[in-house]
Each structure stands twice: as structure tokens, then as C-alpha cells.
Scaffold this active site. Structure first.
Site, PDB file in Angstrom:
ATOM      1  CG  ASP A 196      -2.159   0.820   1.101  1.00  0.00           C
ATOM      2  OD1 ASP A 196      -2.052   2.047   0.931  1.00  0.00           O
ATOM      3  OD2 ASP A 196      -3.259   0.231   1.139  1.00  0.00           O
ATOM      4  CG  ASN A 197      -0.241   4.764  -2.267  1.00  0.00           C
ATOM      5  OD1 ASN A 197      -1.193   4.594  -1.505  1.00  0.00           O
ATOM      6  ND2 ASN A 197      -0.374   5.339  -3.455  1.00  0.00           N
ATOM      7  CB  ALA A 235      -8.925   1.318  -7.157  1.00  0.00           C
ATOM      8  CB  THR A 254     -17.423  -1.244  -8.952  1.00  0.00           C
ATOM      9  OG1 THR A 254     -18.535  -0.374  -8.692  1.00  0.00           O
ATOM     10  CG2 THR A 254     -16.842  -0.839 -10.298  1.00  0.00           C
ATOM     11  CE1 TYR A 306     -14.029   3.074  -8.511  1.00  0.00           C
ATOM     12  CE2 TYR A 306     -16.350   2.593  -8.918  1.00  0.00           C
ATOM     13  CZ  TYR A 306     -15.167   2.317  -8.258  1.00  0.00           C
ATOM     14  OH  TYR A 306     -15.128   1.275  -7.355  1.00  0.00           O
ATOM     15  CG  PHE A 335     -24.235  -4.105  -6.128  1.00  0.00           C
ATOM     16  CD1 PHE A 335     -23.506  -5.120  -6.760  1.00  0.00           C
ATOM     17  CD2 PHE A 335     -25.262  -3.518  -6.836  1.00  0.00           C
ATOM     18  CE1 PHE A 335     -23.816  -5.538  -8.067  1.00  0.00           C
ATOM     19  CE2 PHE A 335     -25.586  -3.939  -8.137  1.00  0.00           C
ATOM     20  CZ  PHE A 335     -24.859  -4.943  -8.744  1.00  0.00           C
ATOM     21  NE  ARG A 389     -25.641   4.051  -5.981  1.00  0.00           N
ATOM     22  CZ  ARG A 389     -26.384   4.715  -6.872  1.00  0.00           C
ATOM     23  NH1 ARG A 389     -27.654   4.396  -7.055  1.00  0.00           N
ATOM     24  NH2 ARG A 389     -25.860   5.693  -7.584  1.00  0.00           N
ATOM     25  CG  ASP A 432     -24.510   9.442  -8.111  1.00  0.00           C
ATOM     26  OD1 ASP A 432     -23.464   8.765  -8.037  1.00  0.00           O
ATOM     27  OD2 ASP A 432     -24.866  10.258  -7.231  1.00  0.00           O
TER      28      ASP A 432
HETATM   29  N1  LIG Z   1     -16.206   1.147  -1.096  1.00  0.00           N
HETATM   30  C1  LIG Z   1     -17.106   0.687  -1.963  1.00  0.00           C
HETATM   31  O1  LIG Z   1     -18.318   0.847  -1.783  1.00  0.00           O
HETATM   32  C2  LIG Z   1     -16.666  -0.071  -3.177  1.00  0.00           C
HETATM   33  C3  LIG Z   1     -17.639  -0.575  -4.040  1.00  0.00           C
HETATM   34  C4  LIG Z   1     -17.229  -1.284  -5.171  1.00  0.00           C
HETATM   35  C5  LIG Z   1     -15.885  -1.495  -5.409  1.00  0.00           C
HETATM   36  N2  LIG Z   1     -14.956  -0.993  -4.555  1.00  0.00           N
HETATM   37  C6  LIG Z   1     -13.547  -1.232  -4.844  1.00  0.00           C
HETATM   38  O2  LIG Z   1     -12.946  -1.873  -3.712  1.00  0.00           O
HETATM   39  C7  LIG Z   1     -11.589  -1.478  -3.583  1.00  0.00           C
HETATM   40  C8  LIG Z   1     -11.321  -1.000  -2.170  1.00  0.00           C
HETATM   41  O3  LIG Z   1     -12.172   0.089  -1.861  1.00  0.00           O
HETATM   42  P1  LIG Z   1     -12.045   0.840  -0.455  1.00  0.00           P
HETATM   43  O4  LIG Z   1     -13.363   1.459  -0.173  1.00  0.00           O
HETATM   44  O5  LIG Z   1     -11.432  -0.063   0.540  1.00  0.00           O
HETATM   45  O6  LIG Z   1     -11.015   1.990  -0.842  1.00  0.00           O
HETATM   46  P2  LIG Z   1      -9.876   2.675   0.063  1.00  0.00           P
HETATM   47  O7  LIG Z   1      -9.536   3.963  -0.572  1.00  0.00           O
HETATM   48  O8  LIG Z   1     -10.294   2.688   1.497  1.00  0.00           O
HETATM   49  O9  LIG Z   1      -8.665   1.668  -0.063  1.00  0.00           O
HETATM   50  C9  LIG Z   1      -7.806   1.642  -1.179  1.00  0.00           C
HETATM   51  C10 LIG Z   1      -6.401   1.398  -0.673  1.00  0.00           C
HETATM   52  O10 LIG Z   1      -5.533   1.332  -1.791  1.00  0.00           O
HETATM   53  C11 LIG Z   1      -4.400   2.153  -1.569  1.00  0.00           C
HETATM   54  N3  LIG Z   1      -3.930   2.629  -2.882  1.00  0.00           N
HETATM   55  C12 LIG Z   1      -4.640   3.349  -3.798  1.00  0.00           C
HETATM   56  N4  LIG Z   1      -3.871   3.610  -4.875  1.00  0.00           N
HETATM   57  C13 LIG Z   1      -2.666   3.002  -4.644  1.00  0.00           C
HETATM   58  C14 LIG Z   1      -1.454   2.902  -5.383  1.00  0.00           C
HETATM   59  N5  LIG Z   1      -1.300   3.504  -6.563  1.00  0.00           N
HETATM   60  N6  LIG Z   1      -0.433   2.224  -4.839  1.00  0.00           N
HETATM   61  C15 LIG Z   1      -0.557   1.622  -3.624  1.00  0.00           C
HETATM   62  N7  LIG Z   1      -1.664   1.683  -2.872  1.00  0.00           N
HETATM   63  C16 LIG Z   1      -2.712   2.382  -3.375  1.00  0.00           C
HETATM   64  C17 LIG Z   1      -4.902   3.274  -0.661  1.00  0.00           C
HETATM   65  O11 LIG Z   1      -3.866   3.884   0.105  1.00  0.00           O
HETATM   66  C18 LIG Z   1      -5.887   2.517   0.229  1.00  0.00           C
HETATM   67  O12 LIG Z   1      -5.249   1.954   1.360  1.00  0.00           O
HETATM   68  C19 LIG Z   1     -11.366  -0.438  -4.682  1.00  0.00           C
HETATM   69  O13 LIG Z   1     -10.757  -1.076  -5.773  1.00  0.00           O
HETATM   70  C20 LIG Z   1     -12.756   0.029  -5.045  1.00  0.00           C
HETATM   71  O14 LIG Z   1     -12.821   0.467  -6.370  1.00  0.00           O
HETATM   72  C21 LIG Z   1     -15.318  -0.285  -3.453  1.00  0.00           C
HETATM   73  O1  LIG Z   2     -23.271  12.987   0.650  1.00  0.00           O
HETATM   74  C1  LIG Z   2     -23.857  12.152  -0.059  1.00  0.00           C
HETATM   75  C2  LIG Z   2     -23.246  10.942  -0.468  1.00  0.00           C
HETATM   76  C3  LIG Z   2     -23.958  10.089  -1.287  1.00  0.00           C
HETATM   77  N1  LIG Z   2     -25.221  10.387  -1.679  1.00  0.00           N
HETATM   78  C4  LIG Z   2     -25.953   9.454  -2.536  1.00  0.00           C
HETATM   79  O2  LIG Z   2     -25.956   8.206  -1.917  1.00  0.00           O
HETATM   80  C5  LIG Z   2     -25.828   7.161  -2.871  1.00  0.00           C
HETATM   81  C6  LIG Z   2     -24.620   6.313  -2.533  1.00  0.00           C
HETATM   82  O3  LIG Z   2     -23.452   7.105  -2.765  1.00  0.00           O
HETATM   83  P1  LIG Z   2     -21.991   6.650  -2.310  1.00  0.00           P
HETATM   84  O4  LIG Z   2     -21.060   7.766  -2.631  1.00  0.00           O
HETATM   85  O5  LIG Z   2     -22.050   6.151  -0.916  1.00  0.00           O
HETATM   86  O6  LIG Z   2     -21.710   5.383  -3.214  1.00  0.00           O
HETATM   87  P2  LIG Z   2     -21.769   5.208  -4.791  1.00  0.00           P
HETATM   88  O7  LIG Z   2     -23.017   4.426  -5.088  1.00  0.00           O
HETATM   89  O8  LIG Z   2     -21.582   6.483  -5.503  1.00  0.00           O
HETATM   90  O9  LIG Z   2     -20.468   4.379  -5.075  1.00  0.00           O
HETATM   91  C7  LIG Z   2     -19.995   3.303  -4.261  1.00  0.00           C
HETATM   92  O10 LIG Z   2     -20.455   2.101  -4.772  1.00  0.00           O
HETATM   93  C8  LIG Z   2     -20.174   1.936  -6.129  1.00  0.00           C
HETATM   94  C9  LIG Z   2     -20.765   0.616  -6.512  1.00  0.00           C
HETATM   95  O11 LIG Z   2     -22.168   0.680  -6.393  1.00  0.00           O
HETATM   96  C10 LIG Z   2     -18.675   2.117  -6.413  1.00  0.00           C
HETATM   97  O12 LIG Z   2     -17.958   0.969  -6.582  1.00  0.00           O
HETATM   98  C11 LIG Z   2     -17.916   3.111  -5.574  1.00  0.00           C
HETATM   99  O13 LIG Z   2     -16.541   2.805  -5.384  1.00  0.00           O
HETATM  100  C12 LIG Z   2     -18.470   3.311  -4.248  1.00  0.00           C
HETATM  101  O14 LIG Z   2     -17.985   4.545  -3.807  1.00  0.00           O
HETATM  102  C13 LIG Z   2     -25.702   7.853  -4.238  1.00  0.00           C
HETATM  103  O15 LIG Z   2     -26.938   7.863  -4.828  1.00  0.00           O
HETATM  104  C14 LIG Z   2     -25.295   9.277  -3.890  1.00  0.00           C
HETATM  105  O16 LIG Z   2     -25.743  10.242  -4.806  1.00  0.00           O
HETATM  106  C15 LIG Z   2     -25.842  11.561  -1.281  1.00  0.00           C
HETATM  107  O17 LIG Z   2     -26.983  11.828  -1.642  1.00  0.00           O
HETATM  108  N2  LIG Z   2     -25.142  12.410  -0.483  1.00  0.00           N
END
Ligand SMILES: NC(=O)c1ccc[n+]([C@@H]2O[C@H](COP(=O)([O-])OP(=O)(O)OC[C@H]3O[C@@H](n4cnc5c(N)ncnc54)[C@H](O)[C@@H]3O)[C@@H](O)[C@H]2O)c1
Ligand SMILES: O=c1ccn([C@@H]2O[C@H](COP(=O)(O)OP(=O)(O)O[C@H]3O[C@H](CO)[C@H](O)[C@H](O)[C@H]3O)[C@@H](O)[C@H]2O)c(=O)[nH]1
Length: 327
Positions: free
Chosen positions: A30-31, A74, A116, A140, A168, A220, A284
């Protein structure tokens, strides 16, 4: 040994918890741009950047026992990706090509990818199954769909095996409350609503109230981080047994509007969530609900924390006891 790229992040750190509990040998890369050292809870790590081929080459040379890579690293914000597509395509797509090439050079051919729901775009039908058309509404989503396609080509050309897990909306936190969600800035709905209720964020902006949904706000499917992590263990088992490449959608199959989530947060916290109507957020889709029938049938995946109430309670426990996050 399992390499966990992005293991210091939100979902990755919950993965580490399961890997420690199951006694799986693992290493984090991780970075720390977004992730937290405190979230590792003793799991070993190497600091480096995915975009740096030298870092990756050294990593694989120093650790010849790595046989599977889980790729969580990512950039993750849908809205930001519309404004800064280059940032997203570089980290989420281009860097992954370098990673796959370095894995091949090191003789590693098993990969679990954090994909995703955003790869589907506006739904043609719900629940969204694996056969649903893929037409992302944000850079994205495009950045992740491209990796899925690259993985297919690597399988055809090199026999490189991967499992793409299309999460999701990841939510909740460790029920033991040692790790949780701490993004800077926080953009995800459940933590933003909790932080607004705690007075740590200004009022929650409800992005769009004129969608074709029951109350006009986006729908969602919220899935607990530990249930996502469990699916990764099943993927590793499958790949280590010589299994073929797969793609699975991961959700609970139930959709909640933004307003329903606000209600759930108010119920769990006993606090009001100050909120105001705001314009739609670019990128969105109106409604994302998963069908996870395929992974349930194939691998017996069975989410343990499917109830939104439980998901929100776990998130609330974390924020209540860590009001400044890991800091
Ligand atoms: N959170 C969600 O709802 C959600 C939904 C669908 C998919 N995902 C995917 O799941 C994964 C994890 O999501 P998260 O919410 O834990 O994100 P996060 O930002 O909490 O974690 C990502 C981690 O990757 C590291 N990182 C990013 N770029 C890097 C690089 N170039 N080199 C080394 N390390 C790096 C960051 O420091 C961090 O620790 C992502 O790929 C995201 O796209 C997340
Ligand atoms: O302050 C806020 C934040 C979110 N939303 C709404 O809440 C819903 C959920 O938003 P999030 O930002 O929590 O999540 P997303 O659905 O945009 O995206 C998340 O889920 C996706 C998959 O569904 C992706 O993978 C992405 O990485 C992850 O951030 C969306 O309709 C958004 O418009 C608001 O109204 N206000």
C-alpha cells in the site's frame, strides 16, 4: 502467500482481519495515500506504489512465495472520476496492466479483482445479474470494466486466472469495532450521514430528488464489508484448486433510497441527520440492486450481515468510538 494490494484501506483492512483469523499467510502492499497503518493490526506490509513498476518488481523478487494477488488498491469516488478521469484511468487501469505484467514475469497467475456495480451503468432491469449489459455512466466504472476486459484477454493469451468481484455498496464495520471506514474526504453515504448526525460534517446533501424511484432519491444495495471479505476467501479457494476465471455480483438483493438510509442512521444513532436537497451528482445511476444468485449457487456464499439495520449499527459503533477516525 496472499498479496493484498490496498490492504490498508477500508475493505482491504477487513480482508486482513479474516486472513489473520483463518491463519492465511499474507502481505500488504500500500502507498498509504488513503489507507491507514493503524488498520493493519499487525499484518505485515511493504510500502510502495502500484504505478511504480520498480516497486512491484522488487516486491515480487523479495517475496517469491506469493501465489495469489488480491487487488483492492484504486481510487474510488464516482463523482471525482467525472472531474478527474486521468487520475482514475492511470491508477485503476493503466497501473493494473503493469501489475499483471509483473505478476506474469514472477510466474503468478491468480488474481482476485475488486470490481464494482458501477460497470453496469443505468440498469435495464433489477436485480442486476452478471449477464446485464455493461455501460458505465462514469470514468470510475469504465476504469474497472476495462480491467475486467484486460483480465479476459490475459486468460485467453496466458491462462491467467482471475475472479472479478463486483461489489455493490460496501458498508458497515468490524463488529469487534477495531477497524472501520475512514476516508479523507469521506464521500460514502452511510458514514457521511453519521458524521453529519455527530456534527462532524455540515448538513448531508441529498444528491438528486427527482429520480424515478419511490421517493425520488437514488437506490443502492448496501453490503457488509465482512461479507465481501468472505467472498474473497471463496475466490482464493477456487483459484488454488485450479478453477477457471469467474465474475460475480455481490450485494444483498435489496435496494434502499438515500432517504431510507438517513432514516436508518437516525434510528441507530438516536440523532437527527441534518440534510438538504442538492442537484444530482454526475455519474450516479438511479438504481443499483444486485442479484447474487450465481455466487450463492456456485460457492455457497451466504452474507452474515444482510440487514441494513445491522450494517448501520456497526458503522455507528465505529464512528461513535473513533470520532476522529484512526487519527
Ligand atoms: N467502497 C465501496 O463501496 C466499493 C464498491 C465497489 C468497489 N470498490 C472497490 O474496492 C476497492 C477497495 O475500496 P475501499 O473502499 O477499501 O477503498 P480505500 O480507498 O479505502 O482503499 C484503497 C487502498 O488502496 C491504496 N492505494 C490506492 N492507490 C494506490 C497505489 N497507486 N499504490 C498503492 N496503494 C494504493 C490506498 O492507500 C488505500 O489503502 C477499490 O478497488 C474500489 O474500487 C469499493
Ligand atoms: O453525501 C452524499 C453521499 C452520497 N449520496 C448518494 O448516496 C448514494 C450512494 O453514494 P456513495 O457515494 O455512498 O456510493 P456510490 O453508489 O456512488 O459508489 C460506491 O459504490 C459503487 C458501486 O455501487 C462504487 O464501486 C464506488 O466505489 C463506491 O464509492 C448515491 O446515490 C449518492 O448520490 C448523497 O446523496 N449524499
Amino acid at each position: 502467500m496472499i498479496l493484498v494490494l490496498g490492504g490498508a484501506g477500508y475493505i482491504g483492512s477487513h480482508m486482513l482481519k479474516l486472513l489473520r483469523e483463518t491463519g492465511e499467510s499474507h502481505l500488504v502492499f500500500d502507498n498509504f495515500e488513503e489507507g491507514h497503518r493503524e488498520a493493519l493490526l499487525g499484518s505485515p506490509y511493504v510500502q510502495g506504489d502500484l504505478r511504480n513498476r520498480d516497486d512491484l518488481r522488487k516486491l515480487f523478487a523479495d517475496h517469491p512465495d506469493i501465489d495469489v494477488v488480491m487487488h483492492f488498491a484504486a481510487y474510488i469516488a464516482v463523482g471525482e472520476s467525472v472531474e478527474q478521469p486521468g487520475k482514475y484511468f492511470t491508477n485503476n487501469t493503466t497501473a493494473v496492466i503493469g501489475l499483471l505484467e509483473e505478476m506474469r514475469a514472477a510466474g503468478i497467475g491468480k488474481f482476485v479483482f475488486s470490481s464494482t456495480a458501477a460497470i453496469f451503468g443505468e440498469p435495464h432491469y433489477v436485480p442486476i445479474d452478471e449477464a446485464h449489459p455493461k455501460d458505465p455512466t462514469s470514468p470510475y466504472g469504465d476504469s474497472k470494466l476495462m480491467v475486467e476486459r484486460i483480465l479476459k484477454a490475459f486468460d485467453v493469451a496466458h491462462g491467467f486466472k482471475s475472479v472479478c468481484l463486483r461489489y455493490f455498496n460496501a458498508a458497515g464495520a468490524d463488529p469487534e469495532n477495531r477497524i472501520g471506514e475512514d476516508h479523507h474526504p469521506e464521500t460514502h453515504l452511510i458514514p457521511v450521514a453519521i458524521l453529519a448526525a455527530m456534527g462532524k460534517k455540515p448538513s448531508l446533501k441529498v444528491f438528486g430528488t427527482d429520480y424515478d424511484t419511490p421517493d425520488g432519491t437514488c437506490v443502492r444495495d448496501y453490503i457488509h464489508v465482512l461479507d465481501l471479505a468472505q467472498a474473497h476467501l471463496l475466490a482464493v479457494k477456487h483459484l488454488r484448486a485450479g478453477g477457471d476465471s469467474r465474475q460475480y455480483n455481490l450485494g444483498n438483493g435489496q435496494g434502499f433510497t438515500v432517504r431510507q438510509v438517513i432514516d436508518a442512521v437516525e434510528h441507530a444513532t438516536g440523532l437527527k441527520v441534518p440534510n438538504e436537497e442538492a442537484p444530482r451528482r454526475a455519474g450516479d445511476p438511479a438504481k443499483l440492486i444486485a442479484s447474487s444468485d450465481r455466487i450463492r449457487a456456485d460457492w455457497g456464499w451466504n452474507p452474515q450481515y444482510g440487514d441494513l439495520k445491522v450494517i448501520v449499527e456497526h458503522a455507528w459503533n465505529w464512528h461513535k468510538t473513533h470520532p476522529e477516525g484512526y487519527a
